[in-house]
Design a protein around this motif. Structure first.
Motif, PDB file in Angstrom:
ATOM      1  N   GLN A  23      29.633 -33.508  -1.810  1.00  0.00           N
ATOM      2  CA  GLN A  23      28.593 -34.306  -1.159  1.00  0.00           C
ATOM      3  C   GLN A  23      27.222 -33.642  -1.231  1.00  0.00           C
ATOM      4  O   GLN A  23      26.295 -34.049  -0.527  1.00  0.00           O
ATOM      5  N   GLY A  24      27.106 -32.621  -2.069  1.00  0.00           N
ATOM      6  CA  GLY A  24      25.817 -31.959  -2.244  1.00  0.00           C
ATOM      7  C   GLY A  24      25.627 -30.708  -1.415  1.00  0.00           C
ATOM      8  O   GLY A  24      24.532 -30.120  -1.421  1.00  0.00           O
ATOM      9  N   GLY A  25      26.670 -30.278  -0.704  1.00  0.00           N
ATOM     10  CA  GLY A  25      26.570 -29.060   0.095  1.00  0.00           C
ATOM     11  C   GLY A  25      26.901 -27.813  -0.717  1.00  0.00           C
ATOM     12  O   GLY A  25      27.442 -27.901  -1.820  1.00  0.00           O
ATOM     13  N   TYR A  26      26.578 -26.668  -0.172  1.00  0.00           N
ATOM     14  CA  TYR A  26      26.869 -25.397  -0.836  1.00  0.00           C
ATOM     15  C   TYR A  26      27.557 -24.456   0.147  1.00  0.00           C
ATOM     16  O   TYR A  26      27.280 -24.477   1.355  1.00  0.00           O
ATOM     17  N   ILE A  27      28.424 -23.614  -0.368  1.00  0.00           N
ATOM     18  CA  ILE A  27      29.154 -22.662   0.466  1.00  0.00           C
ATOM     19  C   ILE A  27      28.346 -21.367   0.516  1.00  0.00           C
ATOM     20  O   ILE A  27      28.583 -20.410  -0.225  1.00  0.00           O
ATOM     21  N   ALA A  28      27.376 -21.353   1.377  1.00  0.00           N
ATOM     22  CA  ALA A  28      26.515 -20.177   1.533  1.00  0.00           C
ATOM     23  C   ALA A  28      25.890 -20.222   2.914  1.00  0.00           C
ATOM     24  O   ALA A  28      25.366 -21.264   3.327  1.00  0.00           O
ATOM     25  N   GLY A  29      25.952 -19.116   3.620  1.00  0.00           N
ATOM     26  CA  GLY A  29      25.324 -19.041   4.929  1.00  0.00           C
ATOM     27  C   GLY A  29      23.828 -19.251   4.809  1.00  0.00           C
ATOM     28  O   GLY A  29      23.208 -18.880   3.801  1.00  0.00           O
ATOM     29  N   PRO A  30      23.199 -19.845   5.820  1.00  0.00           N
ATOM     30  CA  PRO A  30      21.766 -20.140   5.732  1.00  0.00           C
ATOM     31  C   PRO A  30      20.898 -18.890   5.733  1.00  0.00           C
ATOM     32  O   PRO A  30      19.740 -18.947   5.316  1.00  0.00           O
ATOM     33  N   ASN A  31      21.441 -17.773   6.175  1.00  0.00           N
ATOM     34  CA  ASN A  31      20.656 -16.540   6.226  1.00  0.00           C
ATOM     35  C   ASN A  31      20.987 -15.650   5.021  1.00  0.00           C
ATOM     36  O   ASN A  31      20.423 -15.811   3.960  1.00  0.00           O
ATOM     37  N   ASP A  32      21.931 -14.739   5.170  1.00  0.00           N
ATOM     38  CA  ASP A  32      22.231 -13.817   4.072  1.00  0.00           C
ATOM     39  C   ASP A  32      22.819 -14.522   2.855  1.00  0.00           C
ATOM     40  O   ASP A  32      22.626 -14.078   1.727  1.00  0.00           O
ATOM     41  N   MET A  37      23.108 -13.271  -1.169  1.00  0.00           N
ATOM     42  CA  MET A  37      24.284 -13.401  -2.030  1.00  0.00           C
ATOM     43  C   MET A  37      23.981 -14.153  -3.330  1.00  0.00           C
ATOM     44  O   MET A  37      24.167 -13.629  -4.428  1.00  0.00           O
ATOM     45  N   VAL A  38      23.538 -15.379  -3.180  1.00  0.00           N
ATOM     46  CA  VAL A  38      23.291 -16.201  -4.372  1.00  0.00           C
ATOM     47  C   VAL A  38      22.122 -15.664  -5.199  1.00  0.00           C
ATOM     48  O   VAL A  38      22.238 -15.518  -6.427  1.00  0.00           O
ATOM     49  N   PRO A  39      20.971 -15.334  -4.585  1.00  0.00           N
ATOM     50  CA  PRO A  39      19.874 -14.788  -5.400  1.00  0.00           C
ATOM     51  C   PRO A  39      20.235 -13.511  -6.140  1.00  0.00           C
ATOM     52  O   PRO A  39      19.846 -13.340  -7.296  1.00  0.00           O
ATOM     53  N   PHE A  40      20.978 -12.612  -5.517  1.00  0.00           N
ATOM     54  CA  PHE A  40      21.326 -11.354  -6.182  1.00  0.00           C
ATOM     55  C   PHE A  40      22.229 -11.590  -7.389  1.00  0.00           C
ATOM     56  O   PHE A  40      22.079 -10.937  -8.421  1.00  0.00           O
ATOM     57  N   LYS A  41      23.180 -12.514  -7.264  1.00  0.00           N
ATOM     58  CA  LYS A  41      24.059 -12.799  -8.407  1.00  0.00           C
ATOM     59  C   LYS A  41      23.258 -13.382  -9.571  1.00  0.00           C
ATOM     60  O   LYS A  41      23.422 -12.943 -10.728  1.00  0.00           O
ATOM     61  N   ALA A  84      31.064 -12.384 -17.304  1.00  0.00           N
ATOM     62  CA  ALA A  84      31.614 -12.498 -18.655  1.00  0.00           C
ATOM     63  C   ALA A  84      32.016 -13.942 -18.961  1.00  0.00           C
ATOM     64  O   ALA A  84      31.740 -14.462 -20.060  1.00  0.00           O
ATOM     65  N   ILE A  85      32.663 -14.590 -18.009  1.00  0.00           N
ATOM     66  CA  ILE A  85      33.108 -15.971 -18.231  1.00  0.00           C
ATOM     67  C   ILE A  85      31.907 -16.914 -18.352  1.00  0.00           C
ATOM     68  O   ILE A  85      31.847 -17.757 -19.256  1.00  0.00           O
ATOM     69  N   ILE A  86      30.930 -16.769 -17.452  1.00  0.00           N
ATOM     70  CA  ILE A  86      29.751 -17.640 -17.498  1.00  0.00           C
ATOM     71  C   ILE A  86      28.949 -17.402 -18.775  1.00  0.00           C
ATOM     72  O   ILE A  86      28.417 -18.351 -19.374  1.00  0.00           O
ATOM     73  N   SER A  87      28.871 -16.153 -19.210  1.00  0.00           N
ATOM     74  CA  SER A  87      28.158 -15.856 -20.460  1.00  0.00           C
ATOM     75  C   SER A  87      28.816 -16.564 -21.626  1.00  0.00           C
ATOM     76  O   SER A  87      28.125 -17.139 -22.489  1.00  0.00           O
ATOM     77  N   LEU A  88      30.140 -16.551 -21.656  1.00  0.00           N
ATOM     78  CA  LEU A  88      30.864 -17.234 -22.729  1.00  0.00           C
ATOM     79  C   LEU A  88      30.632 -18.740 -22.659  1.00  0.00           C
ATOM     80  O   LEU A  88      30.368 -19.388 -23.684  1.00  0.00           O
ATOM     81  N   LEU A  89      30.684 -19.283 -21.460  1.00  0.00           N
ATOM     82  CA  LEU A  89      30.466 -20.723 -21.299  1.00  0.00           C
ATOM     83  C   LEU A  89      29.031 -21.112 -21.650  1.00  0.00           C
ATOM     84  O   LEU A  89      28.787 -22.191 -22.206  1.00  0.00           O
ATOM     85  N   GLU A  90      28.087 -20.214 -21.346  1.00  0.00           N
ATOM     86  CA  GLU A  90      26.694 -20.521 -21.663  1.00  0.00           C
ATOM     87  C   GLU A  90      26.458 -20.478 -23.168  1.00  0.00           C
ATOM     88  O   GLU A  90      25.696 -21.297 -23.705  1.00  0.00           O
ATOM     89  N   GLN A 104      27.047 -23.173  -6.764  1.00  0.00           N
ATOM     90  CA  GLN A 104      28.302 -23.909  -6.927  1.00  0.00           C
ATOM     91  C   GLN A 104      29.469 -22.982  -7.239  1.00  0.00           C
ATOM     92  O   GLN A 104      30.620 -23.260  -6.858  1.00  0.00           O
ATOM     93  N   LEU A 105      29.193 -21.881  -7.897  1.00  0.00           N
ATOM     94  CA  LEU A 105      30.268 -20.983  -8.315  1.00  0.00           C
ATOM     95  C   LEU A 105      30.961 -20.289  -7.144  1.00  0.00           C
ATOM     96  O   LEU A 105      32.111 -19.857  -7.270  1.00  0.00           O
ATOM     97  N   THR A 106      30.277 -20.166  -6.025  1.00  0.00           N
ATOM     98  CA  THR A 106      30.892 -19.495  -4.883  1.00  0.00           C
ATOM     99  C   THR A 106      32.233 -20.122  -4.537  1.00  0.00           C
ATOM    100  O   THR A 106      33.221 -19.417  -4.288  1.00  0.00           O
ATOM    101  N   LEU A 107      32.297 -21.429  -4.529  1.00  0.00           N
ATOM    102  CA  LEU A 107      33.539 -22.130  -4.196  1.00  0.00           C
ATOM    103  C   LEU A 107      34.605 -21.903  -5.256  1.00  0.00           C
ATOM    104  O   LEU A 107      35.765 -21.620  -4.934  1.00  0.00           O
ATOM    105  N   VAL A 108      34.232 -22.013  -6.514  1.00  0.00           N
ATOM    106  CA  VAL A 108      35.198 -21.839  -7.602  1.00  0.00           C
ATOM    107  C   VAL A 108      35.790 -20.427  -7.583  1.00  0.00           C
ATOM    108  O   VAL A 108      37.007 -20.237  -7.654  1.00  0.00           O
TER     109      VAL A 108
END
Length: 838
Positions: A23-32, A37-41, A84-90, A104-108
């Protein structure tokens, strides 16, 4: 079949988050979650693909990514497998790496990780003569615990800790039963590489487990206790050698980080309702029943897991234990997955060895129901939650009485309902309900309006010029929006930079906090010294633009200002000031010394003190009694009236020491500038009370605070007319340009003609790992201007090359190679001595 079951259970456990993301949501806390988490990755992925594995010039003001991001992802095995997996897919064109992908990858990744946790734990429990089905049920209680999904949501890398505990137990049992250390060495080495913080927690578990196994023995145990300790010690040393290339720089980064010591009182006991609504640890009804069921204690494995579980549960109620697991700092509850593992083991053994005995079962039922009633009645539980969990407990008890063969299914279904309910009602409804595509693209995070202005600056700016801009409270905005900025938020940072902000230059960030630095306090001198000629803010803050900055561009809500003058990225000077001589100097005096020369540990000159001005005060809805200020309204204080010539221009630097005697948090307004201070009870306060704020020169400067009583001491005002800056700018304009190339760990520049005693001063944060050469000969990189770098030049032409490597790079590489040689030698010796064991 087992693998399919693990993935099926993992998908069911994540079912609500799967729906939420659809529904357009993301699995990430609004703070850290969104800030770190997401920006560092995303940042590390892009940095590595740019060829910079160990250092990035756009990590705040520049920094080593191994030392400062090892706590997060820079050494995370799960993350690098994902890369490694994302690099291959890219490469194949199936995905494009952007911020949305990593959201989106956090959930997967969580679904896959949990399935693997279930498999690892199942294998570990099977070592204790547990049927595979029952071992899997125990694994579900371990993996699908509330702490797992809490970690995934708020601090994703925390969840990796669940992988290591079952693997460590497998390795330990292999030592105890067979005397073989190979698996334990490999697992321990990988764990030390993966994350030093959770390695510490897991090693505490290893110690506790080993101590329990000294007294709880199994028939399969072939190795004597003394020999076990020798094997533990030797394998631990070998694991440390193997991991040294990553573990040592990570530990160095932790040790050089600056964080105020935690000196608040820590309670010995704090209640948490672990049967109903704990956010950290919820006990399975099956486990509670088994603990009260005495016949199970005939089983050695049950005694092992049950007694360890009870110990960890007792520990959970003590903030002192939380402090211990957090390195004797503020109590943090991140270790309870250890209790989930031992409880899962107890349930797995209990299911495999269940024998119904009426009298014992009656006693266990009464004990279980009484405990649930006590926690329900006196634990301040929401009635709907209490009824639901109490009902599931009753169904679990009845299943063991009437249909024991269905009991494992009842336990599993009950726990998954609990897990999904926690996900929906505690995580989603209370915290991440706004973490969605709309929020991520809003002005509160990363809007199109932001990006339009940032891209305009990037087109205008020269290489290495920085933009001072961050979304309020989002110090990692430069990482999210991909520009050279002046702010950063990370639990591990360059300690010199933190000290620079907190005390050396007292640079205010708009709010008091640890683990971050941000903006340059709107101080023009610092913008010039640190090569940051651009400043962007909401239009309502435009009056606070640094002196000498003029409007460059604006949008509906934001404005970008540009400095009319510049200083070169590499400055040369022969004027040096001794840092110790400036200990008693004012902040503005230190700032001007950084402009007119360079501050070194072994400088030689005495700086000219900044201009102090007299001032008077007028009370505004407040009473100033000596060093005590009583504010009587929601916003009162004093007006500062400086004694400066009517034609004066420039800024005022107002320095003071302030505490609110009531101990709660408060704001400070100086002119049009606003900042905040945290309550004294906050674990995120710096504990520093001395402040310096810059404000545009005015005949009357309002100083406002909220209602309360304050200790306000040592207030001084200095006038900055920028004559020092003007003269330095004019002087540098008469010198030839110094071309600079800075790409991650490599920085090169050439000074064509240097006189004797000349220093090259760079706005590159001083950090262990930098080495320099001039015309091919090694030179020391000096700590300069408190937190930055300088190099003493030779007379004449200087071709300067700076190279960064992680701290102790040569030594740790040698240690890892030695560890590999020893491990391969050991493995070869064992293979020759006896056939492989499975």
């Amino acid at each position: 079949m087992l693998i399919a079951a693990a993935f099926l259970v993992s998908i069911i456990a994540h079912s609500f988050f799967i729906y939420y993301q659809s529904q357009g949501g993301y699995i990430a806390g609004p703070n850290d979650g969104l800030s770190q988490m997401v920006p560092f990755k995303h940042f590390l992925y892009d940095t590595v693909h740019d060829g910079n594995l160990v250092y990035a010039e756009d990590f705040g003001l520049g920094g080593g990514t191994i030392t400062q991001l090892a706590y997060y992802f820079s050494t995370s095995i799960v993350f690098w497998i994902t890369v490694a997996i994302i690099s291959l897919l890219e490469v194949t064109g199936l995905v494009t790496s952007d911020l949305e992908l990593w959201l989106q990858l956090t959930l997967v990744v969580s679904i896959v990780r949990l399935a693997i946790v279930l498999l690892f734990a199942t294998y570990a429990y099977r070592l204790f003569h547990v049927k595979t089905f029952h071992a899997f049920i125990g694994a579900v209680l371990y993996g699908a615990s509330v702490m797992y999904i809490r970690h995934v949501t708020f601090w994703e890398f925390f969840a990796d800790a669940f992988l290591w505990v079952p693997l460590l137990v497998i390795g330990l049992e292999r030592i105890i039963r067979l005397g073989r250390v190979d698996i334990f060495i490999v697992i321990s080495a990988l764990m030390l590489v993966n994350n030093f913080y959770f390695a510490y927690i897991n090693l505490v578990f290893v110690f506790v487990y080993v101590v329990f196994r000294q007294f709880i023995r199994f028939p399969e145990d072939q190795i004597r206790r003394r020999q076990q300790w020798l094997l533990y010690s030797g394998s631990g040393v070998l694991a440390l050698l193997l991991s040294a290339f990553a573990f040592v720089p990570a530990i160095f980064g932790f040790l050089q980080n600056e964080r105020p010591s935690f000196d608040q009182k820590i309670d010995w006991f704090e209640f948490d309702n672990v049967l109903y609504d704990s956010r950290l640890l919820i006990l399975s009804a099956g486990f509670v029943l088994f603990v009260f069921y005495r016949p199970l204690y005939r089983q050695t494995a049950f005694r092992l897991f049950a007694t360890m579980s009870l110990l960890f549960i007792v520990f959970h109620f003590s903030p002192h234990v939380g402090s211990f697991f957090n390195g004797f700092s503020a109590p943090q509850y991140r270790w309870e997955y250890l209790a989930s593992f031992t409880m899962g083991g107890a349930v797995a053994v209990g299911l495999s060895h269940w024998r119904f005995e009426r009298q014992a079962f009656l006693h266990a039922t009464v004990g279980t129901m009484m405990l649930y009633l006590l926690f329900g009645l006196f634990g301040n539980v929401v009635w709907s939650v209490g009824l639901g969990i109490f009902g599931m407990m009753l169904i679990t008890v009845v299943s063991f009485w009437r249909k024991p063969m269905f009991a494992p299914y009842v336990i599993t279904v009950s726990y998954l309902i609990l897990f999904i309910g926690y996900t929906k009602f505690m995580l989603h409804d209370q915290t991440i309900f706004n973490t969605n595509e709309s929020f991520v693209n809003s002005s509160n995070y990363d809007s199109a309006e932001h990006r339009e202005l940032v891209e305009l600056v990037q087109k205008e700016a020269a290489p290495l010029e920085r933009l001072d801009w961050m979304v309020p409270l989002r110090n990692n905005t430069p990482i999210v929006q991909s520009f050279l900025g002046t702010s950063l938020y990370s639990s591990i940072l360059n300690g010199h930079l933190l000290t620079l902000y907190w005390s050396d230059l007292e640079i205010d960030m708009g709010r008091e906090s640890v683990s971050r630095y941000g903006t340059l306090g709107n101080r023009a001198n610092l913008h010039h010294v640190l090569s940051s000629p651009y400043w962007m803010r909401n239009k309502n803050a435009s009056s606070e633009a640094p002196y000498g900055f003029t409007l460059l561009a604006e949008s509906d809500r934001y404005a970008v200002y540009e400095s009319e003058t510049r200083l070169p990225f590499v400055r040369t000077t022969t004027s040096t000031y001794r840092q110790a001589d400036l200990d008693d100097a004012s902040i503005l005096t230190r700032e001007q010394a950084m402009l007119s020369g360079v501050i070194l540990e072994a400088g030689s000159e005495t700086p000219i003190p900044a201009q102090t001005v007299d001032f008077t005060t007028e009370e505004v809805e407040a009473v100033l009694d000596g060093d005590t200020l009583h504010v009587t309204s929601d916003e009162g204080g004093i007006d500062l009236i400086p004694d400066v010539p009517p034609t004066a221009t420039g800024d005022l630097y107002v320095s003071f020491d302030i505490r609110k005697l009531e101990g709660d948090g408060f704001f400070i307004k100086l002119g049009g500038y606003r900042t905040t201070r945290k309550p004294e009870a906050s674990i995120y306060r710096t504990g520093l009370t001395s402040m310096t704020l810059r404000t545009p020169l005015s005949e009357r400067v309002p100083f406002r605070l909220p209602e309360g009583t304050y200790a306000l001491e040592d207030m001084t005002i200095e006038w900055e007319d920028y004559s020092t800056l003007d003269s330095v700018v004019k002087e540098t304009q008469e010198r030839p340009d110094i071309p600079v190339t800075w790409d991650g760990p490599n920085l090169d520049f050439t000074v064509e003609e240097a006189t004797q005693g000349t220093y090259a001063v760079l706005p590159v944060p001083f950090e262990r790992g930098w080495s320099a050469s001039i015309n091919g000969e090694k030179r020391d990189v000096l700590q300069a201007n408190y937190a930055f770098s300088a190099i003493q030049l030779d007379q004449g032409r200087n071709e300067v090359e700076l190279t960064y490597r992680p701290p102790f790079f040569g030594m740790t590489t040698a240690m890892t190679l030695l560890g590999l040689i020893l491990f391969v030698s050991y493995f070869a010796y064992v293979r020759r001595k006896e056939p492989p064991l499975t």
